[in-house]
Design a protein around this motif. Sequence first.
Motif, short mmCIF file in Angstrom:
data_model
loop_
_atom_site.label_atom_id
_atom_site.label_comp_id
_atom_site.label_asym_id
_atom_site.label_seq_id
_atom_site.Cartn_x
_atom_site.Cartn_y
_atom_site.Cartn_z
N PHE A 199 0.88 -1.06 -0.23
CA PHE A 199 -0.07 0.11 -0.29
C PHE A 199 0.33 1.62 -0.49
O PHE A 199 0.45 2.10 -0.19
N LEU A 200 2.40 1.53 0.47
CA LEU A 200 3.55 2.05 0.40
C LEU A 200 3.98 2.32 -0.26
O LEU A 200 3.97 3.52 -1.44
N GLU A 201 4.12 1.17 -1.53
CA GLU A 201 4.94 1.00 -2.45
C GLU A 201 4.34 2.07 -3.81
O GLU A 201 4.46 2.73 -4.70
N PRO A 202 2.82 2.31 -4.10
CA PRO A 202 2.29 3.19 -5.16
C PRO A 202 2.63 4.60 -4.88
O PRO A 202 2.00 5.15 -5.92
N LEU A 203 2.07 4.70 -3.46
CA LEU A 203 2.57 6.61 -3.44
C LEU A 203 3.44 6.92 -3.97
O LEU A 203 4.84 6.82 -4.37
N ALA A 204 3.18 8.49 -3.90
CA ALA A 204 3.99 9.46 -4.43
C ALA A 204 5.03 8.83 -3.62
O ALA A 204 4.62 9.19 -1.58
N ASP A 205 6.67 10.11 -3.34
CA ASP A 205 7.70 9.93 -2.40
C ASP A 205 7.04 10.68 -0.75
O ASP A 205 7.35 10.23 -0.21
N ARG A 206 6.12 11.95 -0.98
CA ARG A 206 6.25 12.15 -0.16
C ARG A 206 4.78 12.12 0.66
O ARG A 206 4.92 11.65 2.32
N ALA A 207 3.65 11.62 0.12
CA ALA A 207 2.69 10.52 0.80
C ALA A 207 3.45 9.51 1.14
O ALA A 207 2.97 9.35 2.42
N ARG A 208 4.66 8.53 1.21
CA ARG A 208 4.99 7.12 1.07
C ARG A 208 5.27 7.50 2.45
O ARG A 208 5.36 7.02 3.35
N ALA A 209 6.77 8.93 2.39
CA ALA A 209 7.41 9.08 3.81
C ALA A 209 6.76 9.68 5.28
O ALA A 209 6.42 9.45 6.02
N TRP A 210 4.96 10.50 4.62
CA TRP A 210 4.55 11.36 5.50
C TRP A 210 3.73 9.01 6.47
O TRP A 210 3.47 9.01 7.40
N TRP A 211 2.81 8.70 5.15
CA TRP A 211 2.54 7.31 5.74
C TRP A 211 3.51 6.87 6.68
O TRP A 211 3.03 5.80 7.33
N SER A 212 4.15 6.11 6.48
CA SER A 212 6.21 5.20 6.68
C SER A 212 6.05 5.96 8.59
O SER A 212 6.07 5.13 8.98
N ALA A 213 6.51 7.42 8.40
CA ALA A 213 6.35 8.43 9.45
C ALA A 213 5.18 7.91 10.59
O ALA A 213 5.21 7.23 11.85
N ARG A 214 4.13 7.83 9.91
CA ARG A 214 2.96 7.62 11.28
C ARG A 214 2.78 5.99 11.57
O ARG A 214 2.32 6.26 12.69
N ILE A 215 2.80 5.09 10.85
CA ILE A 215 2.95 3.85 11.35
C ILE A 215 4.35 3.68 12.05
O ILE A 215 3.92 2.90 13.26
N VAL A 216 5.56 4.31 11.62
CA VAL A 216 6.60 4.16 12.80
C VAL A 216 6.51 4.48 14.57
O VAL A 216 7.01 3.71 15.32
N ALA A 217 5.60 5.23 13.92
CA ALA A 217 5.64 6.08 15.37
C ALA A 217 5.01 5.06 16.33
O ALA A 217 4.86 4.72 17.61
N GLU A 218 3.72 4.50 15.58
CA GLU A 218 2.98 4.24 16.21
C GLU A 218 3.15 2.30 16.53
O GLU A 218 2.91 2.03 17.64
N GLN A 219 4.44 1.77 15.70
CA GLN A 219 5.10 0.66 15.97
C GLN A 219 5.92 1.12 17.00
O GLN A 219 5.40 0.18 17.99
#
Length: 553
Positions: free
Chosen positions: A241-261
């Motif tokens: 679900f992250l790979e198809p996203l644009a770079d900025r969107a992928r970075a934002w969602w990745s940071a959010r997931i990592v923070a919750e993890q």
Amino acid sequence: MSAREDDRAGAAATADAELLAAARARGPFATLLAWLRLSGPGWLQSAVTLGGGSLATSLYLGVLAGYSFLWLQPLAMLLGIAMLSAIAHVTLVTGQRPFAAINAHVSPVLGYGWALASLLASMVWCMPQYALAVGCVQQNLLPTALGAAGPLGDFGGKVAITAAIWVTCVLVTSAYGRGGRGVKLYERALKVLVAAIVLCFVLVAVRTATTDQTFRWAEVVGGFVPDLSRWSEPAPGFAPFLEPLADRARAWWSARIVAEQRDVILGAAATAVGINMTFLMPYSLLAKGWTRPFSGLVRFDLLTGMLLPFALTISCVVLAAASRFHAEPVPGLVDATASPPAARMVQAYDRALAARTAALGGDVTDLPREERLLAAMLVKRDAQDLAQALTPMTGETYAHLLFGLGALGMALSTITLLMLISGFVVCEVLGRPQGGIAHRMGTLLASSGVLGPFLWGDAALYLAVPTSLFGIALLPIAYWAFVFLLNSKSLLGDERPRGWARLLWNAFLLPAALLASVASAWSIWQGARLVGVLAVAAFLIAALALRPRVTPP
């Protein structure tokens, strides 16, 4: 304790020592049987740690990280057991109450810090237990009568349930000092409920492994290999679900997931061995009257009565949650379903999308499907949703009943224990006997837990995660106190470990204390930033400045 209780404990300890000595004379097998017969404190610690906090953090660990962190809680428990073994060694060798020993041989600042941190942790830890109990009653057990749509409304239902829980726990806690048949029946009923939900998760794990076509043993086995990449990277399940996203969107969602993890990782580690358990362990040994000859039994008891049940149960909970919910969006948020999602979930989903557009711009209606799915995956599940992990074994109706009763039993037993620990800490600090007016008033301090259901607007079950972050911030106080005690010549004298034994002890204890300190520093920095750092620095300076001057015996 009263003189009569001291005499009774002394007689029981003498009988235990005679049984153990006779077994040692007959050989290793007889000794093993005697250990199994005399085991107790380790199972008590297991009962403490297998509570609502462990249940919640393990479920969310599986939801967020899949199988990749199956290794985390058993490892945290193993390090905690090393610390509890050191606490037991100091207690058995000296026969002293640890609070007084820390004050006299390490630092009164550290001693009072340990006691007050245990008290504060008990008061705070009660809040998610009440929230968990209320959530289970409103969502799993009595949704029609006391749920949000019931005759009392959401607030009125919470008040009624909270009041009933508080009265029950106060009555049970006050009855513990007198004993009696009612308390024994209460304990047995809770054990049956907890055992039922534990058995269900074990069976769900077995069924998942044998019937789920997508189940891969390699992933599960790999989950027991320590891997810290989830601290800085999203779990692999989110990659499609992250790979198809644009770079900025992928970075934002990745940071959010990592923070919750990260929050869930620290919370899961904190619930394995909490600061309350370090306070409970030595006093449970003193109450039994055990001394130096029982050291081997205590270590065996901690491994078999604490580590093995915990590791088995928690692993099955993580496995069940991961197979059911990891990288799975909440039904109805992205695609319409027959049963619409709860209003709370819709609001959380909308907030996540709003936060994304506020950070990166754009319109919510124009966001790609992958981003909507990610937002739906990160919505906090509550007791009603997580009960579905049991449906493969029980069906939906019985899943809600078993999950609700089991989780309610966990919460009630933990609340009762936290109240008892609070009362005991007050007695230690004031120098009063257990069971008196000071103890009863001290137990009421944990009534702060009644605020839990009203202070949390998201999933009630998830309240255990941020509370665990608070608990891990305090944990190094206890760990370092007992590292110093184990190495104290003034306290232990000739019983202080020497040579290779001392190196081996510290090889386990120092990493445990250092890892707890790193986790604590992260938690404090995330929550309080500079103010937290200054508070810790002031505490350390005071502890060093007020060290007692003692000479070896």
